[in-house]
Design a protein around this motif. Structure first.
Motif, PDB file in Angstrom:
ATOM      1  N   ILE A  35      -8.992   8.506  -2.921  1.00 42.80           N
ATOM      2  CA  ILE A  35      -7.564   8.532  -3.249  1.00 42.80           C
ATOM      3  C   ILE A  35      -6.929   7.221  -2.817  1.00 42.80           C
ATOM      4  N   THR A  36      -6.154   6.644  -3.715  1.00 44.41           N
ATOM      5  CA  THR A  36      -5.301   5.508  -3.371  1.00 44.41           C
ATOM      6  C   THR A  36      -3.863   5.929  -3.627  1.00 44.41           C
ATOM      7  N   LEU A  37      -3.064   5.890  -2.576  1.00 45.42           N
ATOM      8  CA  LEU A  37      -1.655   6.250  -2.637  1.00 45.42           C
ATOM      9  C   LEU A  37      -0.867   4.972  -2.880  1.00 45.42           C
ATOM     10  N   ALA A  38       0.036   4.982  -3.864  1.00 45.69           N
ATOM     11  CA  ALA A  38       0.755   3.760  -4.223  1.00 45.69           C
ATOM     12  C   ALA A  38       2.250   4.013  -4.394  1.00 45.69           C
ATOM     13  N   HIS A  39       3.008   3.002  -4.038  1.00 41.88           N
ATOM     14  CA  HIS A  39       4.456   3.009  -4.222  1.00 41.88           C
ATOM     15  C   HIS A  39       4.820   1.718  -4.948  1.00 41.88           C
ATOM     16  N   ILE A  40       5.739   1.810  -5.898  1.00 36.22           N
ATOM     17  CA  ILE A  40       6.152   0.631  -6.651  1.00 36.22           C
ATOM     18  C   ILE A  40       7.615   0.363  -6.380  1.00 36.22           C
ATOM     19  N   SER A  41       7.900  -0.838  -5.906  1.00 33.97           N
ATOM     20  CA  SER A  41       9.277  -1.272  -5.661  1.00 33.97           C
ATOM     21  C   SER A  41       9.647  -2.313  -6.701  1.00 33.97           C
ATOM     22  N   ASP A  42      10.900  -2.303  -7.098  1.00 37.03           N
ATOM     23  CA  ASP A  42      11.373  -3.322  -8.030  1.00 37.03           C
ATOM     24  C   ASP A  42      11.527  -4.642  -7.296  1.00 37.03           C
ATOM     25  N   VAL A  87       5.236  -4.726  -5.576  1.00 40.18           N
ATOM     26  CA  VAL A  87       6.606  -5.224  -5.690  1.00 40.18           C
ATOM     27  C   VAL A  87       6.634  -6.021  -6.981  1.00 40.18           C
ATOM     28  N   THR A  88       7.207  -5.418  -8.029  1.00 40.26           N
ATOM     29  CA  THR A  88       7.111  -6.019  -9.353  1.00 40.26           C
ATOM     30  C   THR A  88       8.156  -5.443 -10.303  1.00 40.26           C
ATOM     31  N   LEU A  89       8.411  -6.152 -11.349  1.00 42.13           N
ATOM     32  CA  LEU A  89       9.181  -5.618 -12.473  1.00 42.13           C
ATOM     33  C   LEU A  89       8.256  -5.296 -13.648  1.00 42.13           C
ATOM     34  N   ARG A  90       6.998  -5.711 -13.533  1.00 37.69           N
ATOM     35  CA  ARG A  90       6.003  -5.470 -14.581  1.00 37.69           C
ATOM     36  C   ARG A  90       5.101  -4.307 -14.154  1.00 37.69           C
ATOM     37  N   ARG A  91       5.692  -3.134 -14.094  1.00 35.30           N
ATOM     38  CA  ARG A  91       5.042  -1.928 -13.565  1.00 35.30           C
ATOM     39  C   ARG A  91       3.715  -1.623 -14.271  1.00 35.30           C
TER      40      ARG A  91
END
Length: 145
Positions: A35-42, A87-91
């Motif tokens: 399992i890889t847990l991920a969070h995406i921030s703008d 940390v991206t805008l290119r999700r």
């Protein structure tokens, strides 16, 4: 059912993180899956054309909140979990790159059944644009079981 080896679990906050990690851990135990847990921030810095230290502070605060969230969630499961923070805008591009580099074959994401979720949810874009299986888990509002 396909035998999955590595799942990427996308979380937004504590509410969906607990539900999604618990679900992923139960699936992982039966399939011997990573399992890889991920969070995406703008990345607000890339939206600003002028160098602004205030944008750096906003992004840094978001990273600190995500790391705190990871720490809290990892205490809830005995299953080993990798963490990833984007940390991206290119999700979609970032997720595709992570999928190909890490050998991920299942994406797990949450969806809330609210009016605005019909317009803001990214689940359909994951389903329509990624080359891996996508599992969407319904997330109930906080306090409901």
């Amino acid at each position: 059912m396909a035998c999955y080896r590595h799942a990427l679990v996308l979380i937004e906050d504590q509410n969906d993180g607990l539900v999604l990690l618990e679900h992923a851990a139960s699936v992982a135990e039966s399939l011997d899956m990573t399992i890889t847990l991920a969070h995406i921030s703008d990345d607000y810095r890339s939206m600003n054309y002028v160098a602004d230290s205030m944008m750096n502070d906003v992004v840094a605060d978001e990273i600190i909140r995500a790391k705190t969230l990871f720490s809290q969630l990892l205490l809830t499961t005995p299953h080993p979990v990798n963490v990833r923070h984007f940390v991206t805008l290119r999700r979609l591009e970032e997720i595709e790159q992570c999928i190909s580099q890490s050998g991920i074959d299942l994406l797990i994401a949450g969806h809330r059944n609210r009016l605005m979720s019909m317009f803001t949810s990214r689940c359909m874009s994951y389903i329509n644009n990624l080359d891996v299986d996508v599992m969407i888990k319904h997330i109930l509002p906080a306090g409901q079981k």
